[in-house]
Design a protein around this motif. Sequence first.
Motif, short mmCIF file in Angstrom:
data_model
loop_
_atom_site.label_atom_id
_atom_site.label_comp_id
_atom_site.label_asym_id
_atom_site.label_seq_id
_atom_site.Cartn_x
_atom_site.Cartn_y
_atom_site.Cartn_z
N HIS A 59 0.86 -1.18 0.00
CA HIS A 59 0.00 0.00 0.00
C HIS A 59 0.90 1.23 0.00
N LYS A 61 1.19 5.34 -0.01
CA LYS A 61 0.48 6.58 0.31
C LYS A 61 1.45 7.73 0.15
N GLU A 74 -3.70 13.99 -0.30
CA GLU A 74 -3.27 12.62 0.02
C GLU A 74 -3.67 11.71 -1.13
N ASP A 76 -3.52 7.53 -2.46
CA ASP A 76 -3.35 6.14 -2.04
C ASP A 76 -3.40 5.24 -3.26
#
Length: 135
Positions: A59, A61, A74, A76
């Motif tokens: 993952h 970010k 942000e 992701d």
Amino acid sequence: MEVTFAVLADCANITADNKVNIMGVFGEINPASLPFSLPTLFLVMQFSASPIETGTKKHIKVALLDSDGKRILELDADTEVPQPTRPGSKSNVVSIVGLNGIPFSKADHYQFAILVNGDEMATIPLRVNPPLGDK
């Protein structure tokens, strides 16, 4: 998985034979006035993973923070570590993200924080200077 390089640029792309082209690498902006929206920037990151990580999910970010830690944006994404091009070698993954219209309300020291599975792996500093004539 580690970050082997990360930069901000005016333009970036990947060629058909996987070469990364980066033009106009920068670390500061000189706006004419504030607040200011940056028309375009490219966030260019290369990740490297060991052979044991092949096939695992990661993952990713990316957060843009001001000097007080306030999040401006942000992003992701989930990715799977690909097979290396040569058996036993590391896998390299390049990510180029084009961003448009990022708002900056004040002159400050900002940073793009890059996290993999929740661990900060790299930061890219970005200074927004006061407009000329401002103190």
